[in-house]
Write a protein that holds these residues in place. Structure first.
Motif, PDB file in Angstrom:
ATOM      1  N   ALA A  65     -96.275  14.213  -6.453  1.00 40.00           N
ATOM      2  CA  ALA A  65     -97.100  13.159  -7.055  1.00 40.00           C
ATOM      3  C   ALA A  65     -97.276  11.975  -6.107  1.00 40.00           C
ATOM      4  CB  ALA A  65     -96.484  12.704  -8.368  1.00 40.00           C
ATOM      5  N   ASP A  66     -96.265  11.715  -5.284  1.00 37.28           N
ATOM      6  CA  ASP A  66     -96.330  10.590  -4.348  1.00 37.28           C
ATOM      7  C   ASP A  66     -97.281  10.856  -3.186  1.00 37.28           C
ATOM      8  OD1 ASP A  66     -94.429   9.272  -5.867  1.00 37.28           O
ATOM      9  OD2 ASP A  66     -92.747   9.986  -4.656  1.00 37.28           O
TER      10      ASP A  66
ATOM     11  N   ARG B 117    -102.736  24.506  -7.471  1.00 35.03           N
ATOM     12  CA  ARG B 117    -102.588  24.452  -8.925  1.00 35.03           C
ATOM     13  C   ARG B 117    -101.780  23.215  -9.341  1.00 35.03           C
ATOM     14  NH1 ARG B 117     -99.888  29.195  -9.931  1.00 35.03           N
ATOM     15  NH2 ARG B 117    -101.849  30.342 -10.047  1.00 35.03           N
ATOM     16  N   ALA B 118    -100.729  22.911  -8.568  1.00 35.62           N
ATOM     17  CA  ALA B 118     -99.892  21.753  -8.875  1.00 35.62           C
ATOM     18  C   ALA B 118    -100.658  20.448  -8.680  1.00 35.62           C
ATOM     19  CB  ALA B 118     -98.646  21.768  -7.996  1.00 35.62           C
ATOM     20  N   LEU B 119    -101.479  20.382  -7.658  1.00 34.82           N
ATOM     21  CA  LEU B 119    -102.286  19.188  -7.416  1.00 34.82           C
ATOM     22  C   LEU B 119    -103.305  18.989  -8.539  1.00 34.82           C
ATOM     23  CD1 LEU B 119    -102.894  19.466  -3.566  1.00 34.82           C
ATOM     24  CD2 LEU B 119    -101.595  17.677  -4.737  1.00 34.82           C
ATOM     25  N   LYS B 120    -103.884  20.085  -8.982  1.00 32.62           N
ATOM     26  CA  LYS B 120    -104.846  20.000 -10.084  1.00 32.62           C
ATOM     27  C   LYS B 120    -104.171  19.484 -11.348  1.00 32.62           C
ATOM     28  CE  LYS B 120    -108.480  22.641 -12.422  1.00 32.62           C
ATOM     29  NZ  LYS B 120    -109.175  23.953 -12.510  1.00 32.62           N
ATOM     30  N   ALA B 121    -102.942  19.935 -11.591  1.00 34.09           N
ATOM     31  CA  ALA B 121    -102.191  19.480 -12.760  1.00 34.09           C
ATOM     32  C   ALA B 121    -101.873  17.991 -12.685  1.00 34.09           C
ATOM     33  CB  ALA B 121    -100.905  20.283 -12.897  1.00 34.09           C
ATOM     34  N   LEU B 122    -101.831  17.443 -11.456  1.00 37.38           N
ATOM     35  CA  LEU B 122    -101.576  16.019 -11.257  1.00 37.38           C
ATOM     36  C   LEU B 122    -102.846  15.182 -11.351  1.00 37.38           C
ATOM     37  CD1 LEU B 122     -99.004  16.223  -8.318  1.00 37.38           C
ATOM     38  CD2 LEU B 122     -98.528  15.434 -10.646  1.00 37.38           C
ATOM     39  N   GLY B 123    -103.975  15.862 -11.628  1.00 37.54           N
ATOM     40  CA  GLY B 123    -105.230  15.150 -11.798  1.00 37.54           C
ATOM     41  C   GLY B 123    -106.113  15.070 -10.573  1.00 37.54           C
ATOM     42  N   VAL B 124    -105.745  15.801  -9.518  1.00 39.07           N
ATOM     43  CA  VAL B 124    -106.568  15.814  -8.304  1.00 39.07           C
ATOM     44  C   VAL B 124    -107.826  16.635  -8.579  1.00 39.07           C
ATOM     45  CG1 VAL B 124    -106.680  16.487  -5.885  1.00 39.07           C
ATOM     46  CG2 VAL B 124    -104.551  15.555  -6.829  1.00 39.07           C
TER      47      VAL B 124
ATOM     48  N   VAL C 271     -88.361  17.704  -1.125  1.00 43.68           N
ATOM     49  CA  VAL C 271     -88.596  16.714  -2.170  1.00 43.68           C
ATOM     50  C   VAL C 271     -89.199  17.372  -3.413  1.00 43.68           C
ATOM     51  CG1 VAL C 271     -88.936  14.865  -0.495  1.00 43.68           C
ATOM     52  CG2 VAL C 271     -90.914  16.145  -1.318  1.00 43.68           C
ATOM     53  N   GLY C 272     -88.977  16.741  -4.549  1.00 44.70           N
ATOM     54  CA  GLY C 272     -89.590  17.185  -5.794  1.00 44.70           C
ATOM     55  C   GLY C 272     -88.956  18.426  -6.392  1.00 44.70           C
ATOM     56  N   GLU C 273     -89.540  18.857  -7.510  1.00 46.84           N
ATOM     57  CA  GLU C 273     -89.077  20.040  -8.217  1.00 46.84           C
ATOM     58  C   GLU C 273     -89.647  21.308  -7.585  1.00 46.84           C
ATOM     59  OE1 GLU C 273     -86.899  19.842 -10.710  1.00 46.84           O
ATOM     60  OE2 GLU C 273     -86.884  17.651 -10.507  1.00 46.84           O
ATOM     61  N   PHE C 274     -89.069  22.456  -7.945  1.00 46.84           N
ATOM     62  CA  PHE C 274     -89.641  23.722  -7.505  1.00 46.84           C
ATOM     63  C   PHE C 274     -91.025  23.889  -8.130  1.00 46.84           C
ATOM     64  CE2 PHE C 274     -85.218  24.872  -6.520  1.00 46.84           C
ATOM     65  CZ  PHE C 274     -85.395  25.536  -5.320  1.00 46.84           C
TER      66      PHE C 274
END
Length: 274
Positions: A134-135, A155-162, A211-214
């Motif tokens: 997210a950072d 997919r993770a970036l999309k979930a963060l609103g990208v 960094v971050g979660e899996f």
């Protein structure tokens, strides 16, 4: 010779070659007493060339032991993320021990052994600069072309609103290229399997951290030709026997044990059949 006869003869030879090639890989391996196994070359510590120019690594040792258990010699073939599946399909290798996640999509192209390694996708960044994906969602992220890591990070970036994850991901063909981009500051992070990231981070101790979660679970399977149950059964039996007699954990601890630069506790157990 008339052109029609030449064409007919050529077609017959092609068909004969196809029939010969279509035979089970296992029968040929046992006949020739040699198995051709695809192994990566810059996937630290899975399979790489060390400072002495020696080809080494966890996958290298697993492949070597696999051939031994099958009672045949090994021919090691260099592969990368793009060729490890294609070489199986083309018959250039009999197996791919190349940190490859077993997915349903890949099952459409090749077969797999039981899971022989347990990993998960993380992000590597400069120490102390970021705490999570997210950072760095507005930054560039490195990953490898044609991998599950590439799909997962988008997919993770999309979930963060990208809105356009593709614009924030730079895909390279090699792990070493991803790490170089991170070192040069071309990207804020590099996302792939945690063990690979640990391997590269160990090259410059203290400068990079996970960094971050899996972002995902990554069960590795040995890639195999489709529809050759004898080979698949032989490979699965060898893996299970390696686990039962302790050989697997000896290899694991050699590369991922607590006294190594790539220390990572074992998180799974190989499927064992009675």
């Amino acid at each position: 010779m008339r052109l029609s006869r030449v064409l007919a003869l050529t077609l017959a030879l092609v068909m004969m070659a196809s029939v010969a090639f279509a035979g089970p890989s296992y029968d040929r391996i046992m006949k020739d007493k040699k198995i051709r196994i695809g192994i990566m070359t810059d996937s630290i510590p899975g399979a790489f060339f060390n400072s002495k120019g020696e080809w080494v690594g966890f996958d290298y040792d697993v492949a070597t032991e696999l051939a031994k258990r099958l009672g045949v010699d090994i021919e090691r073939v260099k592969v990368n993320n793009k060729t490890r599946i294609a070489f199986i399909q083309q018959g250039r290798i009999d197996a791919s021990v190349a940190n490859m996640t077993h997915t349903r999509e890949r099952e459409k192209s090749i077969d797999f052994s039981i899971t022989y390694f347990f990993d998960g996708q993380k992000i590597l960044a400069k120490t102390g600069k970021y705490k999570s994906l997210a950072d760095m969602k507005d930054k560039k992220i490195a990953t490898m072309q044609g991998t599950t890591s590439e799909i997962n990070v988008k997919r993770a970036l999309k979930a963060l609103g990208v809105a356009n994850p593709d614009a924030h991901v730079i895909s390279f063909q090699k792990e070493s290229e991803c790490f170089q981009a991170l070192q040069m500051g071309r990207v804020a992070g590099w996302s792939t399997d945690a063990t690979i990231l640990l391997g590269y981070a160990s090259k410059t101790p203290g400068k990079f951290e996970l960094v971050g979660e899996f972002l995902s679970d990554e069960p590795y399977g040995i890639g195999l030709p489709q529809n050759d149950s004898a080979l698949r059964n032989g490979v699965n039996a060898a893996l299970q026997d390696m686990w039962r007699d302790g050989t697997y954990m000896n290899i694991y601890n050699k590369w991922y044990g607590p006294d190594t630069p790539f220390a990572m506790p074992m998180t799974g157990s190989i499927e064992l059949w009675p």
